[in-house]
Enzyme design. Structure first.
Site, PDB file in Angstrom:
ATOM      1  N   GLY A 118      13.843   6.802   6.352  1.00  0.00           N
ATOM      2  CA  GLY A 118      15.077   6.862   5.588  1.00  0.00           C
ATOM      3  C   GLY A 118      15.282   5.586   4.790  1.00  0.00           C
ATOM      4  O   GLY A 118      14.703   4.542   5.090  1.00  0.00           O
ATOM      5  N   GLY A 169      12.243   8.852   9.258  1.00  0.00           N
ATOM      6  CA  GLY A 169      12.725  10.077   8.631  1.00  0.00           C
ATOM      7  C   GLY A 169      11.615  11.007   8.202  1.00  0.00           C
ATOM      8  O   GLY A 169      11.789  12.231   8.187  1.00  0.00           O
ATOM      9  N   GLU A 192      11.991   2.213  14.825  1.00  0.00           N
ATOM     10  CA  GLU A 192      13.432   1.950  14.810  1.00  0.00           C
ATOM     11  C   GLU A 192      13.851   0.729  15.626  1.00  0.00           C
ATOM     12  O   GLU A 192      14.802   0.027  15.255  1.00  0.00           O
ATOM     13  CB  GLU A 192      14.186   3.191  15.299  1.00  0.00           C
ATOM     14  CG  GLU A 192      14.237   4.334  14.293  1.00  0.00           C
ATOM     15  CD  GLU A 192      12.936   5.108  14.198  1.00  0.00           C
ATOM     16  OE1 GLU A 192      12.776   5.917  13.265  1.00  0.00           O
ATOM     17  OE2 GLU A 192      12.057   4.900  15.071  1.00  0.00           O
ATOM     18  N   ASP A 200      15.202   8.357  16.177  1.00  0.00           N
ATOM     19  CA  ASP A 200      16.076   9.511  15.986  1.00  0.00           C
ATOM     20  C   ASP A 200      15.285  10.671  15.394  1.00  0.00           C
ATOM     21  O   ASP A 200      14.139  10.887  15.760  1.00  0.00           O
ATOM     22  CB  ASP A 200      17.278   9.127  15.115  1.00  0.00           C
ATOM     23  CG  ASP A 200      16.878   8.667  13.717  1.00  0.00           C
ATOM     24  OD1 ASP A 200      15.748   8.164  13.546  1.00  0.00           O
ATOM     25  OD2 ASP A 200      17.695   8.814  12.782  1.00  0.00           O
TER      26      ASP A 200
END
Length: 767
Positions: A118, A169, A192, A200
């Site tokens: 992301g 992502g 992350e 996530d």
């Protein structure tokens, strides 16, 4: 399979590209173009393009029945943002209604990345604006997770080209698709914890399902997998060289399906088509997470607390010491809060459904947007530029180090508090607890273990069985051989056709049918072959030196036998804290969570036991490993009809003798609960069976002791057993024993050791 693919090719079908120039009338009449025009349509959903969204950051192509989604931000490694999500979701919604859209392909523009994650730099800038900006960041994650859930539950065939960097992502866009292609350029990671966040995009669902503790290791360390190792690890379902991708796309476009074909049928055809483009695995790229490193990962990353993981890494010696020291350094560079939250996530997430996963992760993400570590981590690593010639200044985490966190600080728990009124609304109610199309992936360790336990087979037969079952799929042979090798089955085996038994448990009680094969030496002499077992008397030099592992078996159902087992068990707890530790730390302040159901064995003298719902409970439990009877009518199991009855109580005398003995052993060891697969899994409930069987490896791994019971139906005719695994066979005679002088390493004579034929493993009688 090639002919099967060819027979479904289009005849003289015309293809077109959505970026090509077409007359307006043709555009309006073409159904695929109507889908393109519907980019701003929401079909009742709330996701649509907004003014100011970037133009052409996603490209949509059509070729026959193939629909392609191409992330088009190559200068930013195709990093995902809200503008891209708002284009992709409406298009995928339209394609679900189109009979012309057969296959959806996800890929990234350029050769460097499918999607590097992301656009977190933008989120960090928003967070620095205060609560309003933090909410804006949280809303982005909600948007992203809605897309990820749509992909995970999509009703048409999805294929992801994980060509190049695929992280964060990008993993969310690809990992939940049924078919995932890695190339020599693929780089996978969940990075992350390096930026003060948590893995996530559904990582709570897929990482705990990886073999052993590998998922936890990747989550905490952000270690990278490259090329074929993305395939070996089960993250990709296929490995294809990048030069073959254009031809592959053309072939996929030509595939045709019957209207009545199920999604499974369509995926199977695509799977076989992908196999046509495999050109072999690279010989200079061995399996990365294997051998001693893999064993060390399981040892060090299975505990349920960060201090235990640190202690286990510090205790590593020998060939894995360098790896352990490097891993320790890595963990100390990560956000301490992220490390604690991520470990807790790996333990809780294994019980979440796919829908619950995205809803829970959304709430965790919202809390991280309000925590200083995310903005600090992204700013330090991606935004703040170092002075020329100076190293980058590391992030200033809060708290600053792992050592600054005390158990009483309860760092992780607030991130998992459920705020019902803020639950993320997804685009559909579709849900499941295990991937519905997992059969297209390489075999997992639990699948190999179940296969081996069903019947005693040779190593060669096991590998051949898997290869045949998967129609010769690339990588099956290599992965199954690695799994079998991991268990160190029959060390010293000279003949690879000898039957093998699989065991990976921390503690094992050896049944009296013969000493464990883990202590045996396989031999071959002419047409005869079998195993000899090495034995030493307790207290002898050979035993004390631990060079001879076998012991002369005691009567297992005697007080002396149980005393010996209890001694071994307690010695493991007290003297081997890192190699034979109980789940959780040894002070009892934190222990492993229980499986969904357990058998409460009661106390000595109780004539009944009962099945209990144990999810959320913690403590010690035993697990029984046994072979099911070949006669289905003899199975003693829990079904939907019998579930309430099992919870009300089970007469011990009504159970198979092996189950009765397992209850007795569990009581003698002072353990209250016992896990037996046939009783603790509802056998005729497909959802329950898939969910619980997927977690079986963790069940055995977290048990305080695993009892391996010799199968009652496998006794030889010359040794009739009158009871369960604790009973000796009637008419059993002592095996011929050869006494061998034992010499210390300095050559000094020091007593004797012994060898006997291993009756449980001999295939052709050896005297």
């Amino acid at each position: 399979m090639i002919s099967r693919s060819l027979c479904r090719r289009a005849g003289a079908a015309v293809s077109w590209n959505s970026r090509a120039t077409m007359p307006l009338a043709s555009k309006i009449q073409n159904p695929a173009f109507r889908a393109q025009m519907a980019t701003t349509a929401t079909n009742g959903a709330t996701i649509k393009e907004l003014p100011g969204d970037e133009a052409e950051d996603v490209l949509f192509d059509t070729l026959y029945g193939l629909r392609t989604i191409e992330l088009n931000r190559p200068k930013k490694l195709n990093s995902l943002n809200g503008s891209m999500v708002r284009k992709i979701v409406p298009r995928m919604q339209e394609w679900t209604k189109s009979d012309m859209a057969n296959i959806i392909l996800l890929k990234g523009a350029g050769e460097k990345a499918m999607c590097a994650g992301g656009d977190v730099a933008e989120l960090a800038k928003w967070n620095s604006e205060g609560p309003e900006g933090q909410q804006r960041s949280t809303d982005y994650f909600g948007l992203e997770y809605k897309l990820d859930h749509m992909i995970a539950t999509y009703k048409k065939p999805l294929v992801a080209l994980m060509d190049g960097i695929t992280m964060g992502g990008g993993v969310g866009l690809s990992i939940h698709t049924p078919l995932r292609i890695a190339t020599e350029r693929t780089v996978f990671a969940m990075p992350e914890t390096t930026i003060g966040f948590f893995p996530d995009v559904g990582a709570s669902f897929f990482l705990p399902k990886m073999n052993g503790a590998v998922g936890t290791y990747l989550a905490l360390t952000s270690d990278r997998l490259k090329g074929a190792n993305v395939f070996y690890a089960g993250i990709a379902t296929h490995y294809i060289h990048s030069t073959s991708l254009p031809s592959l796309e053309a072939r996929l476009a030509e595939l045709r399906f019957n209207d009545y074909d199920t999604l499974e049928t369509r995926l199977s055809l695509i799977d076989s088509t992908l196999e046509e483009f495999t050109t072999g695995l690279p010989h200079d790229e061995p399996i990365q997470i294997a051998g001693a490193m893999r064993e060390a990962i399981d040892r060090c990353f299975s505990p349920n607390s960060v201090p235990e993981i640190i202690a286990a890494l510090e205790a590593e010696t020998g060939e894995t010491q360098e790896w352990a020291q490097k891993t320790l350094k890595t963990l100390h560079q990560r956000s301490p809060t992220s490390v604690y939250v991520t470990l807790r996530q790996m333990r809780l997430g294994k019980t979440w459904s796919i829908k619950e996963t995205f809803q829970r992760e959304h709430q965790i993400a919202a809390k991280f947007m309000r925590h200083p570590d995310f903005t600090e981590g992204v700013s330090a690593l991606l935004i703040r530029k170092p002075e020329p010639g100076q190293p980058r200044v590391p992030p200033k985490w809060q708290p600053a180090s792992l050592e600054d966190i005390k158990a009483s600080d309860n760092v992780a728990e607030p991130f998992f508090e459920v705020e019902g009124e803020k639950k993320l609304g997804l685009l559909s109610e579709e849900d499941y607890t295990s991937y519905p199309h997992a059969k297209f992936s390489l075999p997992t360790e639990s699948q190999v273990a179940q296969y081996v336990r069903r019947e005693l087979k040779s190593r060669k037969s096991i590998v051949k069985g898997f290869v045949q079952a998967r129609s010769g799929k690339q990588g099956i042979k290599e992965v199954v051989e690695e799994i079998l090798g991991k268990y160190r089955i029959n060390p010293g085996t000279l003949h690879e056709d000898l039957p093998i038994q699989l065991g990976s448990y921390r503690h094992s009680l050896i049944s009296p049918g013969g000493p464990s094969q883990l202590y045996s030496i396989a031999v071959r002499c002419g047409e005869c072959y079998g195993s000899l077992v090495a034995l030493a008397k307790d207290g002898s030099e050979a035993a004390v030196s631990r060079e001879v592992a076998g012991r002369f078996p005691l009567d297992p159902d005697s007080d002396e036998g149980f005393a010996m087992v209890s001694t071994w068990f307690n010695e493991c707890i007290e003297k081997h804290p890192h190699t034979c530790r109980l789940p959780g730390n040894l002070t009892g302040t934190e222990v492993a969570e229980f499986p969904t159901r357990l058998v409460d064995v009661g106390t000595d003298g109780d004539l009944r036991i009962r099945l209990i719902d144990s999810r959320g409970m913690t403590g010690q439990y035993a697990a029984l490993s046994h072979r099911w009877s070949l006669n289905p009518t003899e199975h003693f199991k829990t079904t939907r009809l019998l579930l309430d009855q099992r919870k009300a109580g089970i007469d011990i005398d009504a159970m198979p003798l092996n189950f009765q003995d397992a209850v007795k052993v569990t009581r003698k060891l002072g353990i209250q609960y016992l896990w037996i697969d046939s009783l603790c899994i509802v056998q005729d409930d497909t959802n329950d069976w898939e969910c619980e069987s997927a977690a079986m490896g963790q069940v055995y791994n977290h048990s305080s002791v695993t009892i391996r019971a010799a199968p009652e139906s496998s006794r030889t005719s010359s040794k009739q057993y009158t009871g369960g695994f604790l009973c000796r066979p009637t008419g059993a005679t002592d095996s011929p024993t050869v006494e061998i002088p034992y010499r210390k390493r300095n050559g000094e004579l020091a007593g004797s050791w012994f060898m006997q034929p291993d009756k449980g493993a001999t295939s052709s009688k050896i005297h």
